[in-house]
Design a protein around this motif. Structure first.
Motif, PDB file in Angstrom:
ATOM      1  N   GLU A  52     105.046  53.948 112.817  1.00 28.72           N
ATOM      2  CA  GLU A  52     103.960  53.558 113.710  1.00 28.72           C
ATOM      3  C   GLU A  52     102.650  53.973 113.061  1.00 28.72           C
ATOM      4  OE1 GLU A  52     104.521  54.619 117.864  1.00 28.72           O
ATOM      5  OE2 GLU A  52     102.366  54.890 118.105  1.00 28.72           O
ATOM      6  N   VAL A  99      98.840  54.611 113.294  1.00 27.46           N
ATOM      7  CA  VAL A  99      97.919  54.904 114.398  1.00 27.46           C
ATOM      8  C   VAL A  99      96.508  55.072 113.855  1.00 27.46           C
ATOM      9  CG1 VAL A  99      99.564  55.906 116.023  1.00 27.46           C
ATOM     10  CG2 VAL A  99      98.561  57.365 114.291  1.00 27.46           C
ATOM     11  N   PRO A 121     101.401  59.080 130.138  1.00 28.64           N
ATOM     12  CA  PRO A 121     101.736  57.742 129.626  1.00 28.64           C
ATOM     13  C   PRO A 121     101.346  57.556 128.152  1.00 28.64           C
ATOM     14  CG  PRO A 121     100.561  57.598 131.729  1.00 28.64           C
ATOM     15  CD  PRO A 121     100.427  59.019 131.239  1.00 28.64           C
ATOM     16  N   GLY A 122     102.267  56.966 127.361  1.00 27.37           N
ATOM     17  CA  GLY A 122     102.019  56.646 125.958  1.00 27.37           C
ATOM     18  C   GLY A 122     102.181  55.158 125.708  1.00 27.37           C
ATOM     19  N   ALA A 123     102.448  54.764 124.451  1.00 35.35           N
ATOM     20  CA  ALA A 123     102.629  53.355 124.103  1.00 35.35           C
ATOM     21  C   ALA A 123     103.869  52.798 124.803  1.00 35.35           C
ATOM     22  CB  ALA A 123     102.765  53.207 122.592  1.00 35.35           C
ATOM     23  N   HIS A 124     103.898  51.482 124.994  1.00 35.62           N
ATOM     24  CA  HIS A 124     105.072  50.788 125.555  1.00 35.62           C
ATOM     25  C   HIS A 124     105.457  51.312 126.938  1.00 35.62           C
ATOM     26  CE1 HIS A 124     105.582  48.847 121.783  1.00 35.62           C
ATOM     27  NE2 HIS A 124     106.232  49.808 121.162  1.00 35.62           N
ATOM     28  N   GLY A 125     104.529  51.933 127.657  1.00 37.62           N
ATOM     29  CA  GLY A 125     104.877  52.441 128.982  1.00 37.62           C
ATOM     30  C   GLY A 125     105.754  53.679 128.969  1.00 37.62           C
ATOM     31  N   SER A 131     109.430  61.338 123.738  1.00 40.27           N
ATOM     32  CA  SER A 131     109.065  60.108 124.432  1.00 40.27           C
ATOM     33  C   SER A 131     110.256  59.572 125.210  1.00 40.27           C
ATOM     34  CB  SER A 131     108.604  59.071 123.400  1.00 40.27           C
ATOM     35  OG  SER A 131     108.416  57.814 124.014  1.00 40.27           O
ATOM     36  N   HIS A 169     110.325  47.703 124.697  1.00 37.22           N
ATOM     37  CA  HIS A 169     111.029  46.626 123.990  1.00 37.22           C
ATOM     38  C   HIS A 169     111.813  47.185 122.801  1.00 37.22           C
ATOM     39  CE1 HIS A 169     107.167  46.300 121.523  1.00 37.22           C
ATOM     40  NE2 HIS A 169     108.072  46.573 120.634  1.00 37.22           N
TER      41      HIS A 169
END
Lengths: 137, 137
Positions: free
Chosen positions: A54, A56, A107-111, A130, A137
């Motif tokens: 990932e 960032v 809350p982070g990426a992708h919910g 996480s 997804h």
């Protein structure tokens, strides 16, 4: 041709302690060690099923990555472990003495719900936990 | 329960340039981007089939990891890409302007041939290329 990511290397001062941490505390499968004379290193391997890189970068020049980039040109920033029960894992790791950067997941990426372990609890490695949200997804 | 490694986060100053590098130069599959308002980051994802975490520590207190640990308590040290033709990939990346830490590959763990790209060619990330040897498991 480059065919994939062979490994992520994590420098540690005490190999046996770090093996115990990644096995017992983080639940990874330990696949043995090897001394590499040519590189003057002792190494330990933990195979992973699938993961992702990932990238960032700062959003609108703000945030923690912007601060990080004030001191460095970029770099390997953190490892993120997935968990199916982040509240239970935080409690378990706190009981083992791990310190966290926040009191509770947020809350982070992708919910996802995420929380970071303090690098000083992991030989200088920043580790995120996480738990996937419903829209993962 | 911790179920695996979700991702390795790499901090980059310019997301579009870094996406192009990881796609075109390193051949990874790009799976889209996401802005995470809560973390003030823009992120890009590259799924990986399988990989491993390799803990590395100094052998008999010597070598490059010993030098690294003089300055830091430990940390994320490098990413290693596998290649099926390291000589061709080194030539290709040199032609693109990448600088390497050695003139030619040398023996690494598991009988691999390895070479490192200079971090200044990759926004501060140390990247190793590794071609498996005959005794690779």
């Amino acid at each position: 041709m480059i065919t994939g990511l062979d490994h992520i290397a994590v420098a540690v001062p005490d190999l046996e302690k770090a093996i115990a941490r990644f096995m017992a505390d983080f639940g990874l499968h330990y696949d043995g060690s090897e001394e590499v004379e040519s590189a003057k290193t002792a190494t330990a391997f933990f195979p992973l099923k699938s993961t992702s890189i990932e990238l960032v970068s700062p959003l609108r020049g703000e945030g923690p990555i912007a601060k990080y980039l004030e001191k460095k040109p970029g770099g390997l920033h953190h490892l993120c472990f997935s968990t199916d029960d982040i509240v239970a894992d935080v409690a378990r790791l706190k009981a083992l003495g791990y310190q966290f950067l926040a009191d509770a997941p947020s809350p982070g990426a992708h919910g996802c719900q995420v929380i970071f372990i303090h690098p000083k609890s992991c030989d200088g490695v920043l580790i995120e936990l996480s738990q996937p949200g419903d829209d993962h997804h």
